[in-house]
Scaffold this active site. Structure first.
Site, PDB file in Angstrom:
ATOM      1  N   LYS A  74      39.195  31.616  50.413  1.00 36.12           N
ATOM      2  CA  LYS A  74      40.555  32.064  50.089  1.00 36.12           C
ATOM      3  C   LYS A  74      41.556  31.802  51.219  1.00 36.12           C
ATOM      4  O   LYS A  74      42.739  31.600  50.965  1.00 36.12           O
ATOM      5  CB  LYS A  74      40.557  33.553  49.751  1.00 36.12           C
ATOM      6  CG  LYS A  74      39.887  33.904  48.435  1.00 36.12           C
ATOM      7  CD  LYS A  74      40.040  35.394  48.165  1.00 36.12           C
ATOM      8  CE  LYS A  74      39.443  35.798  46.852  1.00 36.12           C
ATOM      9  NZ  LYS A  74      39.674  37.229  46.550  1.00 36.12           N
ATOM     10  N   ASP A 110      45.378  38.954  43.076  1.00 34.55           N
ATOM     11  CA  ASP A 110      44.775  40.280  43.276  1.00 34.55           C
ATOM     12  C   ASP A 110      45.839  41.362  43.468  1.00 34.55           C
ATOM     13  O   ASP A 110      45.794  42.414  42.825  1.00 34.55           O
ATOM     14  CB  ASP A 110      43.839  40.270  44.490  1.00 34.55           C
ATOM     15  CG  ASP A 110      42.535  39.555  44.216  1.00 34.55           C
ATOM     16  OD1 ASP A 110      42.160  39.443  43.030  1.00 34.55           O
ATOM     17  OD2 ASP A 110      41.887  39.107  45.183  1.00 34.55           O
TER      18      ASP A 110
END
Length: 289
Positions: A74, A110
């Site tokens: 990520k 997220d």
């Protein structure tokens, strides 16, 4: 419903990259959603060690439309992308890549997924004190999203990795208009922070399957007027959420954030409103199986 035999030369490819990926629910969620809308897309999962090479492959394959990015890529993937949304550049990680006219754009879903779960549950955030437990990637994404978009009065960050906590609080305070403080998580500090908070967001692995009888927060600290969100989604209802429900508090399951982040990815890749109910149904089915 579309079948595997419907895949053809014009089918768009989306994929999860990470290591490991063997237990991911994402292929089931997205393929069911593509089928529900009759879209000519397919989603697969790739175990990837060399993230740079994976991005080169995405550029080379014309039909490769989107990526989900998971641990450990990520952060590292950002340097290989053409554009990254400003809030996600501040966060320092992305979990979604979209090919747009040949350019690769990175986003995080997220934080927005968690914020939407709170909004959908009717939890007011503006002007409220929010305690976040944890300082890892999810906690960082949620904290930055709330600080940037939800206008809380203050963020209280508690965890066990002091350098990570301090860095997160300093980043939020310097890069947003929301004051943030950090402290090591212990019984005294937790009690003091929660007493002054209206929202609690739990972002640690405590209570995750198989350790389902554990909670990072003693039940006695869950006071009236506190909304409680746990981003753990397996089990469907953690001990923290069970304790909060028993005290009559508003609770938000990690399932809602998980589904929301998938919805955001789907809509970025396809440009179509996602069939959220269907996607949520897949998640619930998989977790109950």
């Amino acid at each position: 419903m579309r079948a595997i035999t419907d895949i053809g030369p014009h089918t768009k490819l989306c994929a999860l990259i990470g290591n490991p990926v063997g237990h991911s629910m994402s292929p089931a969620i997205h393929n069911r959603a593509f089928a529900e809308l009759g879209l000519d897309y397919v989603y697969v999962a790739f175990r990837v060690e060399d993230v740079g090479a994976a991005v080169v492959g995405m550029r080379a394959l014309e039909s490769f439309q989107g990526m989900s990015v998971t641990i450990p890529h990520k952060v590292a993937i950002i340097q290989h992308l053409d554009e990254v949304a400003e809030v996600d550049r501040r966060i320092g990680s992305v979990n979604t890549v979209v090919k747009d006219g040949g350019r690769l754009k990175g986003y995080g879903s997220d934080g927005p997924g968690a914020r939407q779960a709170l909004v959908d549950a009717g939890v007011p955030l503006a002007g409220k004190n929010v305690t976040i437990l944890g300082s890892g990637g999810a906690a960082r994404a949620i904290a930055f999203t709330l600080a940037t978009e939800a206008k809380p009065a203050a963020l209280f960050l508690l965890g066990i990795i002091e350098p990570e906590l301090r860095a997160l609080a300093q980043d939020i305070s310097s890069k947003t208009d929301t004051p943030a403080t950090a402290a090591l998580l212990d019984a005294t500090t937790l009690a003091a922070r929660l007493a002054d908070s209206q929202v609690l967001i739990h972002c640690t692995p405590v209570g995750m399957h198989p350790d389902t009888d554990a909670s990072a927060v003693p039940k006695a600290l869950l006071h009236d007027g506190l909304a409680v969100m746990d981003i753990v989604y397996n089990p469907l209802k953690t001990k923290l959420l069970r304790d909060a429900e028993e005290r009559g508090l508003k609770t938000i399951s990690g399932v809602e954030m998980f589904v929301n982040q998938a919805v955001i990815q789907f809509e970025l890749w396809t440009g179509h409103p996602a069939p959220r109910a269907v996607m949520r149904e897949v998640v619930i089915e998989r977790l109950r199986a």
